[in-house]
Design a protein around this motif. Sequence first.
Motif, mmCIF file in Angstrom:
data_model
loop_
_atom_site.group_PDB
_atom_site.id
_atom_site.type_symbol
_atom_site.label_atom_id
_atom_site.label_comp_id
_atom_site.label_asym_id
_atom_site.label_seq_id
_atom_site.Cartn_x
_atom_site.Cartn_y
_atom_site.Cartn_z
ATOM 1 N N GLY A 290 0.791 -1.064 0.160
ATOM 2 C CA GLY A 290 0.083 -0.288 0.103
ATOM 3 C C GLY A 290 0.880 1.297 -0.039
ATOM 4 O O GLY A 290 2.235 1.219 0.223
ATOM 5 N N TYR A 291 0.221 2.471 -0.274
ATOM 6 C CA TYR A 291 1.011 3.539 -0.255
ATOM 7 C C TYR A 291 0.091 4.815 0.466
ATOM 8 O O TYR A 291 -1.040 4.716 0.485
ATOM 9 N N LEU A 292 0.869 5.462 1.344
ATOM 10 C CA LEU A 292 0.373 6.836 1.638
ATOM 11 C C LEU A 292 0.866 7.814 1.062
ATOM 12 O O LEU A 292 2.082 8.031 0.861
ATOM 13 N N ILE A 293 0.053 8.714 0.250
ATOM 14 C CA ILE A 293 0.488 9.691 -0.624
ATOM 15 C C ILE A 293 -0.101 11.124 0.182
ATOM 16 O O ILE A 293 -1.424 11.179 0.296
ATOM 17 N N PHE A 294 0.642 11.738 0.570
ATOM 18 C CA PHE A 294 0.571 13.215 1.300
ATOM 19 C C PHE A 294 0.457 14.193 0.035
ATOM 20 O O PHE A 294 1.691 14.424 -0.487
ATOM 21 N N ILE A 295 -0.537 15.212 0.130
ATOM 22 C CA ILE A 295 -0.483 16.257 -0.839
ATOM 23 C C ILE A 295 -1.194 17.413 -0.097
ATOM 24 O O ILE A 295 -2.120 17.470 0.417
ATOM 25 N N ASN A 296 -0.085 18.525 -0.321
ATOM 26 C CA ASN A 296 -0.467 19.760 0.529
ATOM 27 C C ASN A 296 -1.415 20.578 -0.578
ATOM 28 O O ASN A 296 -1.636 20.197 -1.863
ATOM 29 N N SER A 297 -1.765 21.652 0.089
ATOM 30 C CA SER A 297 -2.400 22.834 -1.038
ATOM 31 C C SER A 297 -2.032 23.358 -2.192
ATOM 32 O O SER A 297 -2.520 23.737 -2.956
ATOM 33 N N ALA A 298 -0.417 23.108 -1.976
ATOM 34 C CA ALA A 298 0.173 23.834 -3.152
ATOM 35 C C ALA A 298 0.582 22.480 -4.069
ATOM 36 O O ALA A 298 1.007 22.994 -5.516
ATOM 37 N N GLY A 299 0.026 21.319 -3.848
ATOM 38 C CA GLY A 299 0.210 20.378 -4.845
ATOM 39 C C GLY A 299 1.627 19.305 -4.684
ATOM 40 O O GLY A 299 1.826 18.520 -5.278
ATOM 41 N N ASP A 300 2.348 19.833 -3.680
ATOM 42 C CA ASP A 300 3.502 19.120 -3.488
ATOM 43 C C ASP A 300 3.245 17.554 -2.989
ATOM 44 O O ASP A 300 2.118 17.413 -1.976
ATOM 45 N N ARG A 301 3.862 16.580 -3.249
ATOM 46 C CA ARG A 301 3.762 15.207 -2.983
ATOM 47 C C ARG A 301 4.706 14.655 -2.098
ATOM 48 O O ARG A 301 5.976 14.901 -2.518
ATOM 49 N N LYS A 302 4.448 13.769 -0.954
ATOM 50 C CA LYS A 302 5.197 13.200 -0.345
ATOM 51 C C LYS A 302 4.699 11.613 -0.404
ATOM 52 O O LYS A 302 3.464 11.631 0.091
ATOM 53 N N MET A 303 5.475 10.563 -0.357
ATOM 54 C CA MET A 303 4.679 9.152 -0.243
ATOM 55 C C MET A 303 5.596 8.205 -0.049
ATOM 56 O O MET A 303 7.046 8.568 0.114
ATOM 57 N N GLY A 304 5.024 7.111 0.697
ATOM 58 C CA GLY A 304 5.662 6.032 1.310
ATOM 59 C C GLY A 304 5.009 4.739 1.122
ATOM 60 O O GLY A 304 3.617 4.667 1.040
ATOM 61 N N ASN A 305 5.597 3.663 0.900
ATOM 62 C CA ASN A 305 5.157 2.321 0.680
ATOM 63 C C ASN A 305 5.020 1.754 2.158
ATOM 64 O O ASN A 305 5.768 1.745 2.878
ATOM 65 N N PHE A 306 4.004 0.568 2.331
ATOM 66 C CA PHE A 306 4.046 -0.108 3.444
ATOM 67 C C PHE A 306 3.239 -1.222 2.935
ATOM 68 O O PHE A 306 2.606 -1.480 1.856
ATOM 69 N N ILE A 307 3.086 -2.300 3.959
ATOM 70 C CA ILE A 307 2.281 -3.419 3.863
ATOM 71 C C ILE A 307 0.881 -3.010 4.583
ATOM 72 O O ILE A 307 0.806 -2.994 5.575
ATOM 73 N N LEU A 308 -0.177 -3.093 3.564
ATOM 74 C CA LEU A 308 -1.337 -2.993 3.995
ATOM 75 C C LEU A 308 -2.065 -4.421 4.218
ATOM 76 O O LEU A 308 -2.184 -5.096 3.508
ATOM 77 N N GLU A 309 -2.347 -4.535 5.527
ATOM 78 C CA GLU A 309 -2.570 -5.824 5.967
ATOM 79 C C GLU A 309 -3.602 -5.419 7.070
ATOM 80 O O GLU A 309 -3.356 -4.592 7.883
ATOM 81 N N ASN A 310 -4.416 -6.604 7.486
ATOM 82 C CA ASN A 310 -5.448 -6.463 8.783
ATOM 83 C C ASN A 310 -4.468 -6.322 9.800
ATOM 84 O O ASN A 310 -3.326 -7.162 10.102
ATOM 85 N N GLY A 311 -4.886 -5.260 10.811
ATOM 86 C CA GLY A 311 -3.892 -5.292 12.053
ATOM 87 C C GLY A 311 -3.916 -3.849 12.234
ATOM 88 O O GLY A 311 -4.583 -2.947 11.667
ATOM 89 N N ASN A 312 -3.183 -3.449 13.453
ATOM 90 C CA ASN A 312 -2.999 -2.164 13.940
ATOM 91 C C ASN A 312 -1.813 -1.656 13.544
ATOM 92 O O ASN A 312 -0.758 -2.094 13.539
ATOM 93 N N ILE A 313 -1.996 -0.429 12.572
ATOM 94 C CA ILE A 313 -0.525 0.145 11.840
ATOM 95 C C ILE A 313 -0.463 1.251 12.379
ATOM 96 O O ILE A 313 -1.481 2.090 12.019
ATOM 97 N N TYR A 314 0.833 1.884 12.279
ATOM 98 C CA TYR A 314 1.191 3.198 12.996
ATOM 99 C C TYR A 314 2.124 3.713 11.856
ATOM 100 O O TYR A 314 3.245 3.415 11.753
ATOM 101 N N ALA A 315 1.737 4.965 11.461
ATOM 102 C CA ALA A 315 2.597 5.626 10.716
ATOM 103 C C ALA A 315 2.994 6.890 11.145
ATOM 104 O O ALA A 315 1.999 7.716 11.746
ATOM 105 N N SER A 316 4.073 7.388 10.861
ATOM 106 C CA SER A 316 4.644 8.687 11.409
ATOM 107 C C SER A 316 5.496 9.477 10.437
ATOM 108 O O SER A 316 6.173 8.718 9.762
ATOM 109 N N MET A 317 5.616 10.631 10.505
ATOM 110 C CA MET A 317 6.420 11.161 9.558
ATOM 111 C C MET A 317 7.285 12.181 10.265
ATOM 112 O O MET A 317 6.422 13.069 11.112
#
Length: 184
Positions: free
Chosen positions: A75-102
């Motif tokens: 899976g991917y978390l794609i962050f887009i701000n109001s100026a259209g700048d992107r930052k993304m990262g991949n991870f394993i999307l699976e059932n369970g508790n997942i914690y993401a931090s930037m």
Amino acid sequence: MAKNLFSTFFVLMMLVSCQPKEYKITGMIDQACVNEKVKVYLSERVNRNYINLDSADVVDGKFEFTGVSDSAKVGYLIFINSAGDRKMGNFILENGNIYASMDSSCNLIVKGTEQNDVLALFNSEEHEIEIQMDQLMMKMAAEITEEMSKAKKDSLESAVKTLKKQLEQLAVDYADKYVNTLVG
């Protein structure tokens, strides 16, 4: 015999029922990365296209997703701000508790499930080697002059090649060790 069969069936049913039935992704973003409105998309990649599964606004540096994944996938978390700048990262999307931090340098770290913990460890080790390579490259750029001795130049180039080999070996080691998982 029937008692053993029943006991085995009961244990299997208990194990299956203990597996998480949904995922919950809880995320936090350092304020240094959130100086304006940010939207985060939960996506997967299908046929080289990113497909958005869900989206959330980042509020007070936090976001959350919940859902059900029929199987583990990248899976991917794609962050887009109001100026259209992107930052993304991949991870394993699976059932369970997942914690993401930037963190404050806007590096995404995802943990919480076994596969995500392994991927986070690999990414951390890879990042450390990349930092060392960047530092060497900056040192080379700062010191390269016509007067630089061939021995000094060869020494710096050799150090960069050694780090490149370490990076390649790290990838091979993880691929071998986790060959039957998405991390491998």
